[in-house]
Every structure is written in structure tokens, then in C-alpha cells.
Scaffold this motif. Structure first.
Motif, PDB file in Angstrom:
ATOM      1  N   VAL A 193       1.091  -1.351  -0.088  1.00 27.68           N
ATOM      2  CA  VAL A 193      -0.003   0.028  -0.056  1.00 27.68           C
ATOM      3  C   VAL A 193       0.858   1.436  -0.031  1.00 27.68           C
ATOM      4  O   VAL A 193       0.593   2.420  -0.760  1.00 27.68           O
ATOM      5  CB  VAL A 193      -0.935   0.007   1.238  1.00 27.68           C
ATOM      6  N   ILE A 194       1.988   1.320   0.898  1.00 29.38           N
ATOM      7  CA  ILE A 194       2.885   2.386   0.899  1.00 29.38           C
ATOM      8  C   ILE A 194       3.510   2.525  -0.376  1.00 29.38           C
ATOM      9  O   ILE A 194       3.573   3.652  -0.877  1.00 29.38           O
ATOM     10  CB  ILE A 194       3.927   2.474   2.116  1.00 29.38           C
ATOM     11  N   GLN A 195       3.942   1.454  -1.141  1.00 24.10           N
ATOM     12  CA  GLN A 195       4.729   1.389  -2.153  1.00 24.10           C
ATOM     13  C   GLN A 195       3.773   2.226  -3.511  1.00 24.10           C
ATOM     14  O   GLN A 195       4.167   2.990  -4.088  1.00 24.10           O
ATOM     15  CB  GLN A 195       5.242   0.149  -2.904  1.00 24.10           C
ATOM     16  N   LEU A 196       2.638   1.603  -3.477  1.00 26.40           N
ATOM     17  CA  LEU A 196       1.507   2.329  -4.379  1.00 26.40           C
ATOM     18  C   LEU A 196       1.267   3.636  -4.205  1.00 26.40           C
ATOM     19  O   LEU A 196       1.046   4.564  -5.091  1.00 26.40           O
ATOM     20  CB  LEU A 196       0.388   1.340  -4.386  1.00 26.40           C
ATOM     21  N   ASP A 197       1.031   4.175  -2.963  1.00 25.82           N
ATOM     22  CA  ASP A 197       0.927   5.458  -2.537  1.00 25.82           C
ATOM     23  C   ASP A 197       1.909   6.569  -2.909  1.00 25.82           C
ATOM     24  O   ASP A 197       1.820   7.580  -3.431  1.00 25.82           O
ATOM     25  CB  ASP A 197       0.544   5.300  -0.969  1.00 25.82           C
TER      26      ASP A 197
END
Length: 428
Positions: free
Chosen positions: A95-99
């Protein structure tokens, strides 16, 4: 519905436009202390030296969750709901990577439409319209939104329920809140998600969606679920994951509440008269359709223009591509996902699923899309040449479009404001 400016919305999530963050009402009485929560599942019990970095991050995440649970308890979330939501909450690195990701390469509108309005999706949409025939009149009468528009959004958001995402919504929003870049937004959405659990509309295991927190077959953010979801099948739950009647009614309710004008089309493909000033193809230039007709704007079929109010000319691929006359309902679709390509795809998919025509004018398929770095270079070059395009950021906006138009006029070119490799090379 997509995430803020798209939090690029997974694949094509969420893109989402975001409505106001769910407002938290204060409690009149002093709340009881929140239950003590177990540590999130990512935290190892006895971290080894090689795991110390991960353990520290997990411990920080656990502290964030504990603090948030105190906040949520004060806002009226009961202990059972907090335990259900947070006992096994996980930090999701993906999720952090995509954000944080910022894709370098963008897609042309025709490439986007090739996929979004594919023959397969059109055919499936026609089938779904037939299946929904018993509900169509009731839906349209109550909400004023054509069923083909609802089916098109359904097809765009989850391929008609075929894929609703695979990330637990609580985990996704807790991760985004902990990450901090959009903490205030994530905290508001997470509190809304807890209220959905507490209301009994869905349980935690079934509350899944995109990495940015959009849920169900038409990708509602939790705050929008609370505001607009409808129990259309009468089972006492608003189930946008498994109940097609609830999915359709909820989506219609959102659009109707967002300003949908019953009886008006989203728009239509048109031809422009010779000598048309392409700089007027802008959402800021809004006229009744009759005024555009007086200027020589005509539908492709040469029939009279529909009685659109506040309509604009849209040139999604610049002066060389198709032209559309779009009205208030096109802007309402933009409230679902603030992307011109998305709104156009919804309109065209709805049109063709209902038996209407495809786009008739040709797309300029020989023109490549500019990468973010190229658009950044174009903005920088425009500024250096005296054609102010705002602060260079590699993202198209009104300032960049205006700078391009001024440069195009200086060259005697159609001032459509469309960024091209040719313009970049001329400036360099």
C-alpha cells in the motif's frame, strides 16, 4: 470511486474525486476507555538483530493503531468493533509503495479507451443491461440516472463485479494513516470504515477493496458509503460487495446526489465548424447547446443538438482528434472519478452498451504520449521562453494548458493546449 487525484487508484481505481472527509461528531458523555488491543500481526514477539528495523516499524504501527483506537472510541466506536477491526490489523508495505509511486509514463486517451471500452466489455455490458431490465424503470424513476450509466461505472470499476480488490480495507487505511502523507484523509476514512462495521453492513473479512480504501463493485470510499449506500434488496444491510440491487441503487444515489440532471445526456460526439477557435474548447467556456449550434457545431449524425445546458467543447486528443459536446452530467461523472478519460469512457461504454455508436472520428494514433519527465521539460521550456505555465511539476493543469496555447498562437498553430513531442522539440 477513485481516490484523491488518484492516489493513482490501483490500475484504474481510484481514481478516484474524493468528497469531504467524514465529519466526526463529539460525544456528549465521557467515553469509557477503549479496550486494550493486541499488537498488530506484523510485529514479531522477539525480534532478532537482523529484524530490528522491521520490528521498530511494526512497533510504531502498533502505537499508531492504539492511539487511533482511543480516538475512535471517543468518537463512538464500541469495543467489539475495535477488537474486530484491529486485533489482527496488518501493515501492508505494498500500500505504501503504491501510494508513493508516481508513474513516469502516461497513456494517451485512445489507448485508455481501447482497454476501458473494449468489445468484450461492451458485449458484457449489453448482457448486464438485459439482466437488469426488471429494475431499470424503478431505478430511473427514483434516481433519474439511466441504467446504462450505472452499468458502465460497474464495468469500469470492477469489470461488472469480477474483481473488487484484494486488500482488507481496514489494513489499507490504517497503513495509509500510519504512513502519514495523507494521514488526516486516511483517519477520516478509517473512522468511516469502523462505523460501517459497527452498523453491521459488512464484516471485516468481507470488507475488501483497493489499496487506497475504495470498496465494493463500484468502489465507494467509506465516507461515501455512509452518505450514499442504499439497502435496495431489503435485507437490512447495504451490501455493495455482493448485492447487485444495492450496488446499482447506491451508485445511482451518489450520482443523483452529486447533481445528475435527469433527461439530459452526458454528451455526444460533434463536428466543429471551419475556423473554430480551439482555445474555446475548455470547461471554463460553457454555453447552452443552442449557442454552440448557432456557431456551426453539429452532431455527427447532423440531427439537432440535444437541449444541454452549460455545455462545453471537449477535445481530449487536441485539434487532431474527435470533438465532444459535454454537459452537466459529464461533470457529475467527474465527481465519481476526476479524470476526463474516465468520464469519457463511462459515457462511451454506456452509449455502446445501449446500442449506440462508437466514436466515429479518428484518433491521432501517431502522436506519442509525453512522459512525466518530458512534460516537466516542456513546462520548464515554456517558462524560459516567456509562456508562463506555472511551477513545473510534470502534471497537466490549467496553467500548463494556457502556456501551451499562448505558445501555439505565437506559431500560428491551433491553440488546443494539447502537449505534444513536436512542441517540446520546437521549444528545445
Amino acid at each position: 470511486m477513485k481516490t484523491p487525484s488518484h492516489f493513482p487508484a490501483s490500475g484504474h481505481w481510484l481514481a478516484p474525486v474524493v468528497l469531504a472527509i467524514f465529519a466526526v461528531a463529539g460525544c456528549a458523555s465521557v467515553p469509557s476507555p477503549p479496550p486494550k488491543l493486541t499488537a498488530p500481526a506484523t510485529a514479531p514477539a522477539n525480534p532478532t538483530p537482523t529484524e530490528s528495523g522491521e520490528a521498530t516499524e511494526s512497533q510504531k504501527f502498533a502505537q499508531w493503531v492504539a492511539e487511533f483506537s482511543t480516538f475512535a472510541s471517543a468518537a463512538g466506536i464500541d469495543g467489539a468493533t475495535l477488537h474486530s477491526a484491529f486485533d489482527n490489523v496488518r501493515l501492508v508495505p505494498r500500500v505504501i509503495q503504491l501510494d508513493q509511486s508516481q508513474p513516469e509514463f502516461t497513456r494517451t486517451v485512445w489507448s485508455y479507451l481501447d482497454n476501458a471500452v473494449s468489445p468484450q466489455r461492451i458485449t458484457k455490458g449489453k448482457g448486464k443491461l438485459l439482466q437488469l431490465r426488471p429494475q431499470r424503470d424503478a431505478l430511473t424513476e427514483r434516481y433519474g440516472v439511466p441504467t446504462e450509466i450505472l452499468v458502465a461505472i460497474w464495468g469500469m470499476e470492477s469489470n461488472y463485479g469480477g474483481y473488487v480488490g484484494d486488500i482488507p480495507t481496514i489494513d489499507a487505511l490504517a497503513t495509509l494513516g500510519f504512513e502519514g502523507r495523507r494521514e488526516a484523509w486516511a483517519r477520516g476514512q478509517l473512522l468511516a470504515a469502523l462505523k460501517i462495521l459497527q452498523n453491521g453492513d459488512i464484516d471485516r473479512a468481507q470488507m475488501i477493496g483497493s489499496w487506497a480504501g475504495a470498496m465494493g463493485q463500484t468502489q465507494f470510499l467509506p465516507s461515501n458509503f455512509l452518505a450514499y449506500a442504499v439497502d435496495a434488496d431489503g435485507d437490512g444491510r447495504r451490501d455493495i460487495w455482493g448485492s447487485v440491487p444495492d450496488v446499482m441503487a447506491s451508485t445511482a444515489n451518489f450520482l443523483a446526489s452529486s447533481g445528475w440532471k435527469a433527461g439530459q445526456p452526458w454528451g455526444l460526439e460533434v463536428t466543429l465548424p471551419p475556423g473554430f477557435d480551439h482555445a474555446r474548447a475548455d470547461d471554463a467556456v460553457r454555453l447552452p447547446a443552442s449557442a454552440w449550434a448557432n456557431e456551426g457545431v453539429q452532431p455527427m449524425n447532423r440531427m439537432p443538438l440535444p437541449a444541454l445546458t452549460d455545455s462545453s467543447i471537449l477535445l481530449p486528443a487536441g485539434a487532431r482528434g474527435p470533438a465532444f459536446l459535454v454537459g452537466p452530467n459529464f461533470r457529475t461523472i467527474l465527481r465519481y472519478n476526476n479524470s476526463t478519460s474516465y468520464a469519457l469512457a463511462v459515457g462511451l461504454l454506456a452509449q455502446q452498451a445501449a446500442g449506440g455508436a462508437a466514436v466515429q472520428a479518428s484518433w491521432p494514433r501517431d502522436m506519442p504520449a509525453l512522459a512525466r519527465s518530458q512534460l516537466l521539460a516542456l513546462q520548464t521550456a515554456l517558462n524560459a521562453s516567456g509562456f508562463d505555465s506555472g511551477t513545473p511539476d510534470g502534471v497537466m493543469g490549467p496553467a500548463t494548458r494556457d502556456g501551451i496555447r499562448r505558445y501555439q498562437r505565437s506559431l500560428g498553430l491551433p491553440a488546443d493546449g494539447y502537449p505534444t513531442l513536436d512542441l517540446l522539440q520546437r521549444l528545445q
